[in-house]
Write a protein that holds these residues in place. Sequence first.
Motif, mmCIF file in Angstrom:
data_model
loop_
_atom_site.group_PDB
_atom_site.id
_atom_site.type_symbol
_atom_site.label_atom_id
_atom_site.label_comp_id
_atom_site.label_asym_id
_atom_site.label_seq_id
_atom_site.Cartn_x
_atom_site.Cartn_y
_atom_site.Cartn_z
ATOM 1 N N ARG A 1 -11.614 2.424 3.169
ATOM 2 C CA ARG A 1 -10.595 1.816 2.291
ATOM 3 C C ARG A 1 -9.428 2.778 2.120
ATOM 4 O O ARG A 1 -8.273 2.404 2.178
ATOM 5 N N GLU A 2 -9.755 4.060 1.886
ATOM 6 C CA GLU A 2 -8.697 5.049 1.707
ATOM 7 C C GLU A 2 -7.815 5.163 2.945
ATOM 8 O O GLU A 2 -6.616 5.388 2.851
ATOM 9 N N ALA A 3 -8.430 5.009 4.115
ATOM 10 C CA ALA A 3 -7.671 5.139 5.363
ATOM 11 C C ALA A 3 -6.848 3.889 5.653
ATOM 12 O O ALA A 3 -6.111 3.836 6.625
ATOM 13 N N GLY A 4 -6.973 2.867 4.810
ATOM 14 C CA GLY A 4 -6.165 1.656 4.990
ATOM 15 C C GLY A 4 -6.914 0.516 5.643
ATOM 16 O O GLY A 4 -6.348 -0.544 5.876
ATOM 17 N N ILE B 1 -4.828 10.285 7.741
ATOM 18 C CA ILE B 1 -5.617 9.189 8.321
ATOM 19 C C ILE B 1 -6.582 9.748 9.365
ATOM 20 O O ILE B 1 -7.749 9.363 9.416
ATOM 21 N N GLN C 1 0.828 -1.205 0.000
ATOM 22 C CA GLN C 1 0.000 0.000 0.000
ATOM 23 C C GLN C 1 0.858 1.248 0.000
ATOM 24 O O GLN C 1 1.999 1.227 0.446
ATOM 25 N N GLN C 2 0.260 2.345 -0.465
ATOM 26 C CA GLN C 2 0.936 3.631 -0.340
ATOM 27 C C GLN C 2 0.947 4.035 1.132
ATOM 28 O O GLN C 2 -0.034 3.792 1.839
ATOM 29 N N LYS D 1 0.454 6.451 4.094
ATOM 30 C CA LYS D 1 -0.368 7.655 4.285
ATOM 31 C C LYS D 1 0.102 8.424 5.513
ATOM 32 O O LYS D 1 0.475 7.834 6.517
ATOM 33 N N ASP E 1 -15.863 3.662 1.332
ATOM 34 C CA ASP E 1 -14.776 4.154 0.467
ATOM 35 C C ASP E 1 -13.696 4.846 1.300
ATOM 36 O O ASP E 1 -12.507 4.656 1.096
ATOM 37 N N LEU E 2 -14.155 5.677 2.246
ATOM 38 C CA LEU E 2 -13.197 6.398 3.090
ATOM 39 C C LEU E 2 -12.393 5.420 3.947
ATOM 40 O O LEU E 2 -11.187 5.602 4.159
ATOM 41 N N LEU F 1 -9.454 11.298 7.600
ATOM 42 C CA LEU F 1 -10.337 10.267 7.042
ATOM 43 C C LEU F 1 -11.200 9.643 8.139
ATOM 44 O O LEU F 1 -12.394 9.413 7.951
ATOM 45 N N SER G 1 -3.430 -4.972 4.744
ATOM 46 C CA SER G 1 -2.983 -3.907 5.648
ATOM 47 C C SER G 1 -2.838 -4.394 7.096
ATOM 48 O O SER G 1 -3.518 -5.318 7.534
#
Length: 165
Positions: free
Chosen positions: A122-125, A73, A65-66, A68, A119-120, A76, A131
């Motif tokens: 997922r974005e937050a990991g 975080i 993963q990228q 963050k 979605d958020l 998010l 993860s």
Amino acid sequence: MKKMRAIRNIRLCTKDCLCLYVCPTGASDTENGQIDATKCIGCGMCVQSCPSHALSLVPYEYPAQQVKEPAMIDDLHRLISSKSKQESAMRYLKQHQQDPIIMQLAQAIETSNRVMAEDLAREAGYMLPQSQNTHTLLQMIIETVDDENIKKMAKELVKLLPVND
Ligand code: SF4
Ligand code: SF4
């Protein structure tokens, strides 16, 4: 080594069974909702044939993963919390309303907030199988949940999905 395999979202599957006919290995079973990973060769024929978009190909090995920033975080997490509160408020409104139009509107807003929160997350990991967050959650399930079947599944997932942050 196989790189991809098919998975089925049983909430979307309408059991039209097209995937059964196109699968060259007999890996797709709509009776139990499972795709037999030992038979699946990841050809993707079922994904292309499914009218309900219930099938997807997923990799055996997930890319890293990228990284963050903690501040991102935190932001998010705040947004997830806000979407979650709005979802609950709409659920409450829906349950205490007689007007069908308001009920429909509340349902639409509830669903949309749920999708945005996911979605958020997922974005937050979260919700990414590779993860550390997901592993921490699985570990918590192993340590705190009483249901032995759920514990067993969580243990298998920890084994199958090495952390790749
Ligand atoms: S083709 Fe799609 S909708 Fe039909 S049985 Fe297979 S997964 Fe379900
Ligand atoms: S990806 Fe290919 S082998 Fe795997 S279930 Fe779908 S059709 Fe069958």
